[in-house]
Design an enzyme around this catalytic site. Structure first.
Site, PDB file in Angstrom:
ATOM      1  N   CYS A  81       0.820  -1.210   0.000  1.00 43.59           N
ATOM      2  CA  CYS A  81       0.000   0.000   0.000  1.00 43.59           C
ATOM      3  C   CYS A  81       0.862   1.272   0.000  1.00 43.59           C
ATOM      4  O   CYS A  81       1.461   1.607  -1.004  1.00 43.59           O
ATOM      5  CB  CYS A  81      -0.967  -0.035   1.185  1.00 43.59           C
ATOM      6  SG  CYS A  81      -2.340   1.135   1.015  1.00 43.59           S
ATOM      7  N   HIS A 168      -3.921  -4.877   0.511  1.00 41.09           N
ATOM      8  CA  HIS A 168      -3.410  -5.410   1.779  1.00 41.09           C
ATOM      9  C   HIS A 168      -3.523  -6.940   1.780  1.00 41.09           C
ATOM     10  O   HIS A 168      -4.603  -7.487   1.998  1.00 41.09           O
ATOM     11  CB  HIS A 168      -4.203  -4.835   2.962  1.00 41.09           C
ATOM     12  CG  HIS A 168      -3.875  -3.403   3.255  1.00 41.09           C
ATOM     13  ND1 HIS A 168      -2.842  -3.029   4.082  1.00 41.09           N
ATOM     14  CD2 HIS A 168      -4.430  -2.255   2.805  1.00 41.09           C
ATOM     15  CE1 HIS A 168      -2.778  -1.716   4.144  1.00 41.09           C
ATOM     16  NE2 HIS A 168      -3.721  -1.216   3.376  1.00 41.09           N
ATOM     17  N   GLU A 170      -2.463  -8.933   3.996  1.00 35.06           N
ATOM     18  CA  GLU A 170      -2.506  -9.463   5.357  1.00 35.06           C
ATOM     19  C   GLU A 170      -3.915  -9.566   5.936  1.00 35.06           C
ATOM     20  O   GLU A 170      -4.120 -10.256   6.943  1.00 35.06           O
ATOM     21  CB  GLU A 170      -1.630  -8.603   6.285  1.00 35.06           C
ATOM     22  CG  GLU A 170      -2.155  -7.193   6.564  1.00 35.06           C
ATOM     23  CD  GLU A 170      -1.754  -6.158   5.522  1.00 35.06           C
ATOM     24  OE1 GLU A 170      -1.800  -4.964   5.833  1.00 35.06           O
ATOM     25  OE2 GLU A 170      -1.407  -6.545   4.387  1.00 35.06           O
ATOM     26  N   GLY A 223      -2.099 -15.753  37.345  1.00 31.80           N
ATOM     27  CA  GLY A 223      -3.132 -16.728  37.014  1.00 31.80           C
ATOM     28  C   GLY A 223      -3.459 -16.727  35.539  1.00 31.80           C
ATOM     29  O   GLY A 223      -4.201 -17.574  35.058  1.00 31.80           O
ATOM     30  N   VAL A 225      -2.408 -16.523  31.251  1.00 27.56           N
ATOM     31  CA  VAL A 225      -1.596 -17.339  30.362  1.00 27.56           C
ATOM     32  C   VAL A 225      -0.166 -16.817  30.274  1.00 27.56           C
ATOM     33  O   VAL A 225       0.793 -17.589  30.364  1.00 27.56           O
ATOM     34  CB  VAL A 225      -2.227 -17.391  28.944  1.00 27.56           C
ATOM     35  CG1 VAL A 225      -1.333 -18.161  27.981  1.00 27.56           C
ATOM     36  CG2 VAL A 225      -3.608 -18.020  29.002  1.00 27.56           C
ATOM     37  N   ASP A 226       0.007 -15.505  30.108  1.00 25.28           N
ATOM     38  CA  ASP A 226       1.331 -14.946  29.845  1.00 25.28           C
ATOM     39  C   ASP A 226       2.317 -15.217  30.981  1.00 25.28           C
ATOM     40  O   ASP A 226       3.406 -15.761  30.767  1.00 25.28           O
ATOM     41  CB  ASP A 226       1.234 -13.438  29.591  1.00 25.28           C
ATOM     42  CG  ASP A 226       0.363 -13.104  28.391  1.00 25.28           C
ATOM     43  OD1 ASP A 226       0.138 -14.000  27.558  1.00 25.28           O
ATOM     44  OD2 ASP A 226      -0.094 -11.958  28.296  1.00 25.28           O
ATOM     45  N   SER A 228       2.048 -17.336  33.352  1.00 19.46           N
ATOM     46  CA  SER A 228       2.180 -18.778  33.598  1.00 19.46           C
ATOM     47  C   SER A 228       3.168 -19.429  32.630  1.00 19.46           C
ATOM     48  O   SER A 228       4.002 -20.243  33.023  1.00 19.46           O
ATOM     49  CB  SER A 228       0.812 -19.458  33.479  1.00 19.46           C
ATOM     50  OG  SER A 228      -0.110 -18.923  34.405  1.00 19.46           O
TER      51      SER A 228
END
Length: 510
Positions: A81, A168, A170, A223, A225-226, A228
């Site tokens: 673009c 684009h 993507e 507690g 996800v990251d 952990s």
């Protein structure tokens, strides 16, 4: 990191999406502001360059103008673009402002025989979003695709490995966008596609062992996800030298503190739980502005965490669950980005703690974190957990936070989330929760009039939280949940459902 793609960001809202699409090909990539292009010119590990789009026009006074001299003609480049217009203008093509902004679906009416379009047929749908158009190509350009309205929808530079597309690739609406990016990244750039969760774990664990050595690391678990997954990576690398702290700030979901603490212990983590509810409630007393609440929570957390960290001998490192979107959002193409909210990990380390920071996940997007967590054997209940805001229920209680309000909202939230699980809807939702509104409404229960609290339910679908749409949950389900909340939670007599998307709304209310 060997064998990777460099993405130069000109400020497009789709730049992160380009990176996600490249990562889906199992190829590592990094996003950097266009202003830093020259810094990477001598990097032998960069196999290709992608120039992002931009909200700017090439005719703007301060239009992004990267230094590409170290790349052009040396390694493959794909300009998207704005990038396509920029390269075209530099080669002497005629670029002009469109009388009408070209936005939305279009179809490639002609496609030349070119490796960028291998496996893609004429008629394929693409997504346009641009205010400038390339009307006449230069002698250096070879047009390789057109639409009925856009004569130069894609081109390449003769005798150079430089390709450009006006659309684009993507975005979801470009049907063969993934194929085009595959053709460029794998076919033209020759990337091997070895960026896998297994490979990431092996490389990261080895690097952590080397960097940390005999040092001790302290990490705050939430507690989620990251944090952990970050803990499991560090645990695999350094074992008992990792000290995890899980703080109960009194703003978690119902029974979450005890349940998650037990899950961590089953994973074999070296963890300590800290009950600090009273300290947080005291810090929040009298505050009703969202940013004031966030700062009070952050300040109190640092005080509690700092005290606990100092009780551990020999700690040199602070582990954080920072992920790649946090890193990207901390830097914009024109310098530090505007602060939207103040609870991100990036830049949040107080100077007085004097600890070195280790961020095992800073290269990963959210979905990649989950794949790595699965590779590490993370408890499915944590792995599939919805994102939960750092300040917890404090920003789902509009106005002042009290222990009584938290207890009420925990019950409402529990009924809603458990209902989603029971109906098999939980995994279809990106994030869900309940909001306690600063509104009381008239109701009737039995033969009595009531004047009690109203709550809002929120459930959204998303890929990474950057954009989100409200979930079309079944009416029958919402009716059952509403009745259950009103009948079981004393103090609530009205339930509403939030049908706002992001943008223009945000996922959270505060």
């Amino acid at each position: 990191m060997a064998d990777h793609i460099l993405i130069l960001d000109h400020g497009s809202q789709f730049t992160q999406l380009i990176a996600r699409r490249v990562r889906e090909l199992n190829v590592y990539c990094e996003i950097h502001p266009f202003t830093k292009a020259a810094q990477f010119a001598g990097d032998p590990n960069i196999k290709g360059i992608i120039l992002s789009g931009s909200p700017s026009s090439v005719f703007d006074t301060n239009a992004p103008d990267p230094d590409l001299s170290g790349f052009l003609g040396r390694i493959p480049m794909l300009a998207v673009c704005y990038g396509a217009q920029l390269i075209a203008k530099r080669t002497g093509a005629h670029v002009e402002r469109s009388k009408i902004r070209e936005y939305g679906r279009a179809h490639l009416s002609t496609i030349a025989d070119n490796h960028l379009f291998d496996g893609i047929q004429a008629g394929t749908q693409v997504w346009m979003s641009h205010g400038d158009s390339i009307t006449t190509p230069s002698e250096a350009m070879e047009v390789i695709a057109s639409t009925d309205d856009v004569p130069v929808a894609a081109y390449c530079l003769r005798d150079q490995l430089t390709y450009a597309v006006q659309f684009h690739p993507e975005v979801y609406h470009t049907i063969d966008g993934a194929q085009l990016l595959h053709n460029f990244v794998i076919g033209i750039c020759g990337c091997a596609g070895e960026w896998t969760p297994h490979g990431f774990v092996e490389h990261t664990v080895e690097t952590l062992r080397k960097d940390i050595g005999d040092g001790q690391v302290v990490l705050a678990l939430s507690g989620g996800v990251d944090s952990s997954v970050a803990a499991l990576l560090l645990d695999r690398a350094i074992g008992e030298k990792l000290h995890c702290i899980f703080v109960d700030n009194g703003l978690l979901r119902k029974d979450e503190y005890s349940r998650v603490l037990e899950s961590y212990r089953h994973l074999g983590l070296n963890i300590k739980g800290v009950d600090a509810r009273d300290a947080f409630y005291s810090a929040l007393k009298g505050l009703d502005e969202p940013e004031a609440k966030r700062k009070a929570i952050g300040r109190t957390f640092i005080e509690v965490f700092d005290r606990e960290a100092h009780s551990i001998k020999g700690v040199e490192w602070l582990g954080q669950g920072t992920i790649y979107p946090d890193v990207i959002e901390s830097v914009s193409v024109n310098g530090p980005s505007v602060t939207i909210k103040s609870h991100h990990n990036v830049g949040g380390l107080p100077a007085h703690m004097k600890l070195k920071v280790v961020e095992p996940l800073r290269l990963l997007f959210k979905d990649e974190v989950r794949r790595v967590g699965k590779e590490l054997g993370l408890d499915p209940n944590i792995l599939g957990r919805h994102p939960f805001p750092g300040p917890g229920l404090a920003i789902r209680i509009l106005g002042e936070v009290t222990a009584e309000k938290v207890a009420l909202l925990q019950e409402v939230d529990h009924i809603f989330i458990q209902g989603l699980r029971d109906e098999g809807l939980y995994d279809q939702v990106w994030q869900a929760g309940a909001i306690l509104l600063p509104v009381r409404s008239v109701g009737v229960m039995g033969d009595e009039r009531t004047y009690e609290n109203a709550v809002a339910l929120r459930a959204v679908s998303s890929t990474d939280g950057m954009t989100a749409d409200w979930c079309h949950l079944p009416y029958e389900f919402l009716a059952r949940i509403s009745n259950s909340i009103i009948n079981r939670v004393k103090g609530v007599n009205r339930v509403v459902y939030d049908i706002s998307s992001k943008p223009p709304a945000t996922i959270e209310w505060e």
